[in-house]
Design an enzyme around this catalytic site. Sequence first.
Site, PDB file in Angstrom:
ATOM      1  N   GLU A  43      13.581  62.090  56.840  1.00  0.00           N
ATOM      2  CA  GLU A  43      13.725  63.558  56.902  1.00  0.00           C
ATOM      3  C   GLU A  43      14.568  63.992  58.095  1.00  0.00           C
ATOM      4  O   GLU A  43      14.947  65.155  58.202  1.00  0.00           O
ATOM      5  CB  GLU A  43      12.341  64.231  56.928  1.00  0.00           C
TER       6      GLU A  43
ATOM      7  N   ARG B  60       0.842  49.936  66.115  1.00  0.00           N
ATOM      8  CA  ARG B  60       1.477  51.185  66.541  1.00  0.00           C
ATOM      9  C   ARG B  60       2.375  50.964  67.763  1.00  0.00           C
ATOM     10  O   ARG B  60       2.096  50.116  68.601  1.00  0.00           O
ATOM     11  CB  ARG B  60       0.397  52.210  66.897  1.00  0.00           C
TER      12      ARG B  60
ATOM     13  N   CYS C 252       6.195  56.979  59.109  1.00  0.00           N
ATOM     14  CA  CYS C 252       5.795  56.709  60.493  1.00  0.00           C
ATOM     15  C   CYS C 252       4.285  56.872  60.684  1.00  0.00           C
ATOM     16  O   CYS C 252       3.530  56.020  60.239  1.00  0.00           O
ATOM     17  CB  CYS C 252       6.630  57.546  61.451  1.00  0.00           C
TER      18      CYS C 252
ATOM     19  N   ILE D 138      11.135  56.628  65.710  1.00  0.00           N
ATOM     20  CA  ILE D 138      10.587  57.355  66.866  1.00  0.00           C
ATOM     21  C   ILE D 138       9.175  56.839  67.146  1.00  0.00           C
ATOM     22  O   ILE D 138       8.258  57.100  66.384  1.00  0.00           O
ATOM     23  CB  ILE D 138      10.553  58.879  66.597  1.00  0.00           C
ATOM     24  N   ARG D 139       9.049  56.097  68.236  1.00  0.00           N
ATOM     25  CA  ARG D 139       7.741  55.485  68.558  1.00  0.00           C
ATOM     26  C   ARG D 139       7.096  54.907  67.300  1.00  0.00           C
ATOM     27  O   ARG D 139       5.929  55.171  66.967  1.00  0.00           O
ATOM     28  CB  ARG D 139       6.821  56.505  69.238  1.00  0.00           C
TER      29      ARG D 139
ATOM     30  N   HIS E 252      12.188  57.714  59.826  1.00  0.00           N
ATOM     31  CA  HIS E 252      12.098  59.126  59.434  1.00  0.00           C
ATOM     32  C   HIS E 252      13.291  59.569  58.584  1.00  0.00           C
ATOM     33  O   HIS E 252      14.229  60.165  59.118  1.00  0.00           O
ATOM     34  CB  HIS E 252      12.079  60.009  60.690  1.00  0.00           C
TER      35      HIS E 252
ATOM     36  N   GLY F 177       4.074  62.054  63.106  1.00  0.00           N
ATOM     37  CA  GLY F 177       3.361  62.886  64.065  1.00  0.00           C
ATOM     38  C   GLY F 177       2.495  61.965  64.889  1.00  0.00           C
ATOM     39  O   GLY F 177       2.961  60.924  65.363  1.00  0.00           O
ATOM     40  N   GLU F 178       1.232  62.287  64.987  1.00  0.00           N
ATOM     41  CA  GLU F 178       0.312  61.455  65.758  1.00  0.00           C
ATOM     42  C   GLU F 178      -0.800  61.033  64.803  1.00  0.00           C
ATOM     43  O   GLU F 178      -1.590  61.847  64.341  1.00  0.00           O
ATOM     44  CB  GLU F 178      -0.220  62.268  66.934  1.00  0.00           C
ATOM     45  N   SER F 179      -0.837  59.723  64.513  1.00  0.00           N
ATOM     46  CA  SER F 179      -1.703  59.274  63.418  1.00  0.00           C
ATOM     47  C   SER F 179      -3.193  59.465  63.702  1.00  0.00           C
ATOM     48  O   SER F 179      -3.962  59.726  62.772  1.00  0.00           O
ATOM     49  CB  SER F 179      -1.403  57.814  63.072  1.00  0.00           C
TER      50      SER F 179
HETATM   51  N1  GLN Z   1       3.451  56.716  67.518  1.00  0.00           N
HETATM   52  C1  GLN Z   1       2.877  57.573  66.520  1.00  0.00           C
HETATM   53  C2  GLN Z   1       1.489  57.093  66.118  1.00  0.00           C
HETATM   54  O1  GLN Z   1       1.151  55.985  66.410  1.00  0.00           O
HETATM   55  C3  GLN Z   1       3.767  57.645  65.286  1.00  0.00           C
HETATM   56  C4  GLN Z   1       5.101  58.223  65.662  1.00  0.00           C
HETATM   57  C5  GLN Z   1       5.763  59.027  64.609  1.00  0.00           C
HETATM   58  O2  GLN Z   1       5.175  59.391  63.581  1.00  0.00           O
HETATM   59  N2  GLN Z   1       7.001  59.369  64.859  1.00  0.00           N
HETATM   60  O3  GLN Z   1       0.747  57.806  65.531  1.00  0.00           O
END
Ligand code: GLN
Length: 192
Positions: free
Chosen positions: A173, A108, A81, A135-136, A171, A49-51
Site C-alpha cells: 500500500e 518480529r 506486516c 518497515i520494522r 507494505h 501497525g503495531e501487532s
Molecule cells: N514491528 C511491528 C510489529 O511487530 C510491525 C511493523 C509494521 O507493521 N510496519 O508489530
Amino acid sequence: MSKAIIGVLALQGDFREHLDAIGKCGAEGKEVRLPADLDGIAGLIIPGGESTTIGKLMAMYGMDRAIHTHRDDGMAIWGTCAGAILLARGIIGSSQPRLGMMDIAVKRNEYGRQVDSFETKLDVKGIGNLKGVFIRAPVIHHAGKAVEVLASHRGHPVLVRQDRLLASTFHPELSGSMAVHRYFIAMARNVG
Ligand code: GLN
C-alpha cells in the site's frame, strides 16, 4: 460484475492507505471495526501497525472470533506486516494475542537496526517485479507444506499464500503499485 467489498481492519495502523489502494483498483473499501462490519465483505485486509496493539484491540471487540467465523464462511484475508504477524501461528519469543490461522512462524523486527526500514526490488510469482517497502518488518522463518511462497528476500519468504489467506511482510500500500491489491481482490472474488 458487482463491486467486491473489501474490508480493512481499522483499529490501528495504516488502514487509510489500503482503502485508497482498493478504491484505485475499482473495488469498494470499507472500514471494519466491529464484528457486524464484516457482514457482506469478500476479503479483509489487516494492515501494518503495531501487532500487539491490534491483537489486543481485536480481542477486546470480539473481532478475533468474528474473523475466524467469517473465514470459515469463505472470506479471504490478507495481512501486511503487523497483519502478517497476527495471521501467523507462531510468533517466535512472543505469546501476544493472534489469529494464528497460517502455518508460518515469524520473528518480529528481525531485519536489524541499521536496516530497520528499507526498499528493495522483489520478483513476485505471477506478478513480476515490484518495489518492496519494509518497515520494522518481521522475518518468516518457517512456512508449512500448505503455504505457497510467492516472493522471497535474502532467503526468507516475504509474500506467502495458504488457500484464501495471504501474508506480506512488506507494505504494497506504500509502494505506488496496486499489483498485490489487484491480486488479493481477484482472490477474494473467486469464492470456492
Ligand atoms: N514491528 C511491528 C510489529 O511487530 C510491525 C511493523 C509494521 O507493521 N510496519 O508489530
